[in-house]
Enzyme design. Sequence first.
Site, PDB file in Angstrom:
ATOM      1  N   PHE A 124       0.840  -1.246  -0.004  1.00 29.66           N
ATOM      2  CA  PHE A 124      -0.056  -0.093   0.057  1.00 29.66           C
ATOM      3  C   PHE A 124       0.777   1.227   0.175  1.00 29.66           C
ATOM      4  O   PHE A 124       2.143   1.099   0.466  1.00 29.66           O
ATOM      5  CB  PHE A 124      -0.998  -0.174   1.266  1.00 29.66           C
ATOM      6  CG  PHE A 124      -1.861   0.979   1.230  1.00 29.66           C
ATOM      7  CD1 PHE A 124      -2.778   1.496   0.125  1.00 29.66           C
ATOM      8  CD2 PHE A 124      -1.754   2.122   2.162  1.00 29.66           C
ATOM      9  CE1 PHE A 124      -3.887   2.356   0.177  1.00 29.66           C
ATOM     10  CE2 PHE A 124      -2.645   3.450   2.225  1.00 29.66           C
ATOM     11  CZ  PHE A 124      -3.520   3.432   1.072  1.00 29.66           C
ATOM     12  N   ASP A 125       0.381   2.452  -0.383  1.00 26.80           N
ATOM     13  CA  ASP A 125       1.222   3.534  -0.634  1.00 26.80           C
ATOM     14  C   ASP A 125       1.933   4.007   0.571  1.00 26.80           C
ATOM     15  O   ASP A 125       2.794   4.390   0.509  1.00 26.80           O
ATOM     16  CB  ASP A 125       0.552   4.837  -1.429  1.00 26.80           C
ATOM     17  CG  ASP A 125      -0.972   5.124  -0.496  1.00 26.80           C
ATOM     18  OD1 ASP A 125      -1.365   4.319  -0.112  1.00 26.80           O
ATOM     19  OD2 ASP A 125      -1.307   6.263  -0.903  1.00 26.80           O
ATOM     20  N   ASP A 214      -0.112  -6.921   6.405  1.00 26.06           N
ATOM     21  CA  ASP A 214      -0.835  -5.628   6.502  1.00 26.06           C
ATOM     22  C   ASP A 214      -2.313  -5.871   6.402  1.00 26.06           C
ATOM     23  O   ASP A 214      -2.782  -6.378   5.497  1.00 26.06           O
ATOM     24  CB  ASP A 214      -0.415  -4.738   5.282  1.00 26.06           C
ATOM     25  CG  ASP A 214      -1.008  -3.397   5.200  1.00 26.06           C
ATOM     26  OD1 ASP A 214      -1.874  -3.096   5.935  1.00 26.06           O
ATOM     27  OD2 ASP A 214      -0.624  -2.572   4.481  1.00 26.06           O
TER      28      ASP A 214
HETATM   29  N1  F0G Z   1      -2.598  -0.599   4.402  1.00 27.00           N
HETATM   30  C1  F0G Z   1      -3.713  -0.718   3.691  1.00 27.00           C
HETATM   31  C2  F0G Z   1      -3.778  -2.000   2.825  1.00 27.00           C
HETATM   32  C3  F0G Z   1      -4.266   0.382   3.652  1.00 27.00           C
HETATM   33  O1  F0G Z   1      -5.694   0.110   2.624  1.00 27.00           O
HETATM   34  C4  F0G Z   1      -4.114   1.601   4.284  1.00 27.00           C
HETATM   35  C5  F0G Z   1      -5.124   2.938   4.113  1.00 27.00           C
HETATM   36  C6  F0G Z   1      -3.298   1.567   5.087  1.00 27.00           C
HETATM   37  C7  F0G Z   1      -2.353   0.418   5.254  1.00 27.00           C
HETATM   38  C8  F0G Z   1      -2.802   2.740   6.106  1.00 27.00           C
HETATM   39  O2  F0G Z   1      -3.845   2.938   7.232  1.00 27.00           O
HETATM   40  O3  F0G Z   1      -4.954   5.029   6.457  1.00 27.00           O
HETATM   41  O4  F0G Z   1      -4.911   3.843   8.918  1.00 27.00           O
HETATM   42  O5  F0G Z   1      -3.013   4.981   8.170  1.00 27.00           O
HETATM   43  N2  F0G Z   1      -5.835   3.079   2.994  1.00 27.00           N
HETATM   44  C9  F0G Z   1      -6.724   3.811   3.138  1.00 27.00           C
HETATM   45  C10 F0G Z   1      -7.477   3.691   1.640  1.00 27.00           C
HETATM   46  C11 F0G Z   1      -6.165   5.213   3.148  1.00 27.00           C
HETATM   47  O6  F0G Z   1      -8.096   4.555   1.302  1.00 27.00           O
HETATM   48  O7  F0G Z   1      -7.173   2.653   0.928  1.00 27.00           O
HETATM   49  P1  F0G Z   1      -4.249   4.363   7.658  1.00 27.00           P
END
Ligand code: F0G
Length: 457
Positions: A124-125, A214
């Site tokens: 994830f980014d 994750d």
């Molecule tokens: N890992 C994954 C797979 C995620 O989708 C996200 C966040 C995070 C880590 C980070 O978590 O936002 O609580 O700090 N995803 C959101 C999205 C922002 O829109 O997919 P976070």
Amino acid sequence: MELPYAESFKIKMVEHIHRSTKEERLQWIKEAKYNLFNLRSEQVFVDLLTDSGTGAMSDRQWSEMMLGDESYAGASSYFKLKNAIKNILGFDYFLPTHQGRAAENVLFSVLVKEGDIVPGNSHFDTTKGHIEFRKARAIDCTIDEAFDTTLKHPFKGNVDIDKLEKVLKEHNDKVPFIIVTITNNTAGGQPVSLQNLREVRAVADKYGKIVVYDSARFAENAYFIKTREEAFAQLSIKEITKEMFANADVMTMSSKKDAIVNMGGFIGMRSEKLFQEASVFNIMFEGFITYGGMSGRDMNALAQGLDEGTEFVVLQNRIEQVAYLGRKLVEYGVPVQEPFGGHAIFVDAKRFLPHLPKEEYVAQTLAIELYIEGGVRGVEIGTLLADRDPETRKDRFPKLELLRLAVPRRTYTNNHMEYVAVALGNVYARRKSITSGMKILKEAPIMRHFTVELDRI
Ligand code: F0G
């Protein structure tokens, strides 16, 4: 007649949303520098920017809020959450954090150093950002099938075991851990099979590596295992959850997704040594180890959310609604990643606008058109998000250029899904009239998509 499928909840509280005109939206998006993150929420009718922190909590979660213990140290809310994490996920040690990326920050402060290589399935980014920020490298080992949106593979989130072994053979001493994202958000909310999780475990054991999950959407992943992986069809979601996590040493969690709270996160661990090392960073960055950035009431709601979020009907309601949107879009001819993802429908922007060059931010162009058409906010998962290569500073063009329509949990009705599908269907009908894309006016050195300023070409 057979009774139709229907949701197992009713609505107790509602929030008004404003339906704007096209003229208003043309003005607002221009003022927002063509970045949907810059819009005010009142300027959006149906907000599918994210399913993160945007769900509706249950009456039981709200009741738990009233029972929160706000003591600085040793709050009963901490122990309530600790028990839920042990009972549902199986981890003995945990650290609360304010959200998922904070869990990554704390954990990677212990595990990642300059020059390291972290293999995984489409990081994830924020995960990638935290790796690259430490001058380490993320290598994507997702199976190739994930990158063909027309291919109907049941577990497109899977790790390609051969790719993973190749990384470990070449860079063994530089790999601190393997990370598996369940479900694989970047590849389209696609699940990882239990068999694949077990294979990753076996490779990790062979090379003596830690496995980190994750886990933001672990419960949706468990739902797909139950409904698509025959060997586990008889197990409950809670049993599958235990089976999945039995193959991991550490988990990071953004509780804003499958635990259905508005804010929160944590790290789950088996090793007491790692827990102690991570505690130092948790105290520095997040807060004392029994609250770590969360209020007591939020820890209570989270504990309740973990329990509810791993119930079959709750997941069925949620994933069926996403599939409803997917089916409608397919009816209107819109090209989407199939099978449909757990939390979102991912529109294939390259197939939608094949005449636009990749340098013109195709998925972002589509996101803007959808907003103008119906006041629907999606998010680009494409070249803007992929950012520049840290060394060459050139745009990285990802294999998939996607517009993500993420559905918040229990927030919108199927009527809204119908509305979104018609809006995007209208854009599809006039796609040939979209003859140029966007250019960047201003951007940040890392994670540029949040603040980038754009203009029409
Ligand atoms: N890992 C994954 C797979 C995620 O989708 C996200 C966040 C995070 C880590 C980070 O978590 O936002 O609580 O700090 N995803 C959101 C999205 C922002 O829109 O997919 P976070």
